[in-house]
Motif scaffolding. Structure first.
Motif, PDB file in Angstrom:
ATOM      1  N   ASP A  41      -3.622  -2.949  -1.190  1.00 46.26           N
ATOM      2  CA  ASP A  41      -3.469  -1.634  -1.825  1.00 46.26           C
ATOM      3  C   ASP A  41      -2.102  -1.037  -1.497  1.00 46.26           C
ATOM      4  O   ASP A  41      -1.454  -0.434  -2.348  1.00 46.26           O
ATOM      5  CB  ASP A  41      -4.568  -0.671  -1.377  1.00 46.26           C
ATOM      6  N   TYR A  42      -1.665  -1.226  -0.257  1.00 44.51           N
ATOM      7  CA  TYR A  42      -0.358  -0.706   0.173  1.00 44.51           C
ATOM      8  C   TYR A  42       0.774  -1.393  -0.607  1.00 44.51           C
ATOM      9  O   TYR A  42       1.683  -0.728  -1.104  1.00 44.51           O
ATOM     10  CB  TYR A  42      -0.193  -0.916   1.676  1.00 44.51           C
ATOM     11  N   VAL A  43       0.693  -2.705  -0.727  1.00 42.48           N
ATOM     12  CA  VAL A  43       1.725  -3.454  -1.462  1.00 42.48           C
ATOM     13  C   VAL A  43       1.739  -3.019  -2.925  1.00 42.48           C
ATOM     14  O   VAL A  43       2.810  -2.829  -3.511  1.00 42.48           O
ATOM     15  CB  VAL A  43       1.493  -4.976  -1.322  1.00 42.48           C
ATOM     16  N   ASN A  44       0.563  -2.843  -3.521  1.00 42.90           N
ATOM     17  CA  ASN A  44       0.495  -2.375  -4.914  1.00 42.90           C
ATOM     18  C   ASN A  44       1.083  -0.972  -5.055  1.00 42.90           C
ATOM     19  O   ASN A  44       1.805  -0.687  -6.009  1.00 42.90           O
ATOM     20  CB  ASN A  44      -0.944  -2.391  -5.420  1.00 42.90           C
ATOM     21  N   HIS A  45       0.780  -0.106  -4.103  1.00 43.17           N
ATOM     22  CA  HIS A  45       1.300   1.258  -4.132  1.00 43.17           C
ATOM     23  C   HIS A  45       2.829   1.265  -4.043  1.00 43.17           C
ATOM     24  O   HIS A  45       3.493   2.057  -4.706  1.00 43.17           O
ATOM     25  CB  HIS A  45       0.700   2.077  -2.974  1.00 43.17           C
TER      26      HIS A  45
END
Length: 191
Positions: A96-100
């Motif tokens: 989720d962090y990488v996507n954000h």
């Protein structure tokens, strides 16, 4: 060491130790007095405790930097060993962090991604070599509470295994073997 015989012991402790005893054992001790409008920051794997000396309204917030993901992975591993469910899924948080961040992340985050991918590939390869059935037609809908390993309570975010002899049970990669007496080729790997 006490923790070798009972890895979950750290989660059961509610004992306060006299700081002078810690100092006598060469354990660094710091005293902090938090005043109104100030913050106290503690670091991963640092023991901390506190008490109030009067009326208090306090709020605690957990924050993490890119470098924190490696600590989170080790913490998730320790929880797995202790059979303790973690509060959140580390792999999901990482993705989720990488996507954000739209893929623009630091080297430490890229290293964690590589570790996660290589870990999963190693198990996938091992299970396919042993002719485990593969169910990869569609991605399953992840649910924190429904996708936990029956043995260690680890979150099964990227994949899990199952066996028809234990309906509805999910197992992480590390607990696929030994969950039952069925041969590995009777089990299913879900992606």
């Amino acid at each position: 060491c006490l923790f070798d015989s009972e890895p979950d012991l750290i989660h059961k402790l509610c004992t306060t130790i006299d700081p002078s005893m810690l100092l006598a054992g060469d354990v660094p001790v710091r005293k902090v007095v938090q005043r109104e409008g100030t913050f106290v920051v503690t670091y991963p794997r640092g023991y901390h405790s506190g008490f109030n000396t009067g009326f208090n309204v306090a709020e605690a917030v957990n924050v993490g930097y890119d470098e924190w993901f490696s600590y989170g992975r080790r913490c998730a591993r320790m929880y797995r060993i202790a059979g303790r469910p973690s509060v959140f899924c580390h792999d999901k948080l990482l993705l989720d962090y990488v996507n954000h961040k739209k893929g623009r992340v630091s080297n430490s985050v890229l290293e964690e991604l590589r570790f996660m991918i290589n870990y999963q590939r190693r198990w996938d390869y091992d299970f396919r070599m042993k002719r485990m059935r593969l169910n990869a037609q569609r991605l399953f809908e992840y649910d924190d509470e429904k996708h936990q390993c029956l043995i260690c309570q680890n979150h099964c975010f990227l994949a899990y295994t199952s066996c028809s002899c234990i309906p509805g049970a999910k197992f992480c990669m590390e607990h696929t073997v030994g969950q039952c007496t069925c041969p590995l080729e009777w089990k299913t790997l879900h992606h």
